[in-house]
Design an enzyme around this catalytic site. Structure first.
Site, PDB file in Angstrom:
ATOM      1  N   ASP A   1      10.855 -17.133 -21.182  1.00 27.81           N
ATOM      2  CA  ASP A   1      11.242 -16.195 -20.290  1.00 27.81           C
ATOM      3  C   ASP A   1      11.835 -15.231 -20.519  1.00 27.81           C
ATOM      4  O   ASP A   1      12.755 -15.249 -21.599  1.00 27.81           O
ATOM      5  CB  ASP A   1      11.974 -17.261 -19.159  1.00 27.81           C
ATOM      6  CG  ASP A   1      11.305 -18.411 -18.362  1.00 27.81           C
ATOM      7  OD1 ASP A   1      10.221 -18.488 -18.547  1.00 27.81           O
ATOM      8  OD2 ASP A   1      11.949 -19.107 -18.085  1.00 27.81           O
TER       9      ASP A   1
HETATM   10  N1  URA Z   1      11.304 -23.621 -19.865  1.00 24.95           N
HETATM   11  C1  URA Z   1      11.970 -22.575 -19.044  1.00 24.95           C
HETATM   12  O1  URA Z   1      12.034 -22.755 -18.010  1.00 24.95           O
HETATM   13  N2  URA Z   1      11.645 -21.454 -19.618  1.00 24.95           N
HETATM   14  C2  URA Z   1      11.298 -21.010 -20.808  1.00 24.95           C
HETATM   15  O2  URA Z   1      11.346 -19.980 -21.438  1.00 24.95           O
HETATM   16  C3  URA Z   1      10.948 -22.246 -21.574  1.00 24.95           C
HETATM   17  C4  URA Z   1      10.804 -23.302 -21.234  1.00 24.95           C
END
Ligand code: URA
Length: 247
Positions: free
Chosen positions: A114
């Site tokens: 993310d």
């Molecule tokens: N889980 C999440 O919530 N975000 C990420 O970027 C990776 C794993």
């Protein structure tokens, strides 16, 4: 028996690495700017064995050749950068040399983090390897450090390990995941699949909220402490093997 290195025409190799159009790279060769094993190459049509050590042996305009196809790199993704080729705002591809954006095959992230998650991300132009790492069948573990808004209740490890936790909007339970408590509001979480916003949604499912998330390991490959946010490093064969090696 090891596989023979693929042979590519020199102009095709350089064009595919983003050094210019076929005509432009032919110009580089004819200007004497491409050197292999100390010898200036004069024929842009000549075939070159694309060995893993080619960057140590070939220079273009006096500088090491970019990594040949089949490269894998690890990058310490900073916060605020998006793992996408086309969204608005800073993109992860902007952290790589500009020429690398013109490579064919293209470099892609191996899965995504993310925008608000930091840490270890792999990038490669090897589509087969990419799919082997992200395939649910490979079960490559990914370890995250999560910082939480509220203290852990003490029941999370058992819930995450149960193999029955259902994320909102989904109809298939999560595979068992491991939780290792570090402090009242921090824990390592290791997951073996890669669902959308998985770790954040796992904590939401147990009534908590992830304030910060950092990935520090993929398979047996750990993010080195000296790799600063935004920096990357090309992986060697042993490090690539560590990604898929059983623990
Ligand atoms: N889980 C999440 O919530 N975000 C990420 O970027 C990776 C794993």
């Amino acid at each position: 028996m090891s596989k023979a290195a693929p042979q590519l025409r020199l102009d095709r190799l350089l064009a595919n690495l983003g050094y210019g159009s076929r005509r432009e790279v032919q110009g580089l060769v004819h200007a004497g700017l491409v050197v292999l094993d100390g010898e200036t190459l004069e024929d842009a049509d000549q075939r070159v064995a694309v060995t893993a050590d080619l960057s140590d042996r070939m220079t273009v305009r006096g500088r090491r050749l970019d990594p040949p196809p089949g490269m894998v790199l690890m990058l310490n993704k900073p916060l605020g950068v998006t793992c996408s080729h086309k969204e608005a705002g800073p993109l992860i591809y902007g952290l790589l040399p500009e020429r690398w954006r013109r490579r064919d095959p293209a470099i892609s992230t191996v899965g995504r983090l993310d925008k608000d998650t930091s840490g270890l991300i792999l990038m490669t132009d090897d589509g087969g390897l990419l799919h082997r790492i992200i395939s649910p069948k490979s079960h490559v573990p990914k370890r995250y450090l999560a910082t939480l808004a509220r203290p852990l209740a003490g029941t999370e490890a058992a819930i995450f390990a149960s193999g029955t936790l259902m994320l909102e909007g989904e109809d298939k339970p999560l595979q068992p995941a491991e939780l290792e408590v570090i402090g009242p509001t921090s824990a390592f979480v290791t997951v073996h699949e890669g669902r959308y916003h998985q770790v954040r949604r796992m904590f939401a499912a147990v009534g908590n909220h992830v304030e910060a998330l950092h990935r520090e390991r993929i398979g047996s490959l750990a993010l080195p402490e000296d790799l600063e946010p935004g920096q990357y490093r090309i992986l060697g064969a042993a490090e690539i093997a560590a990604i898929l090696a059983p623990r």
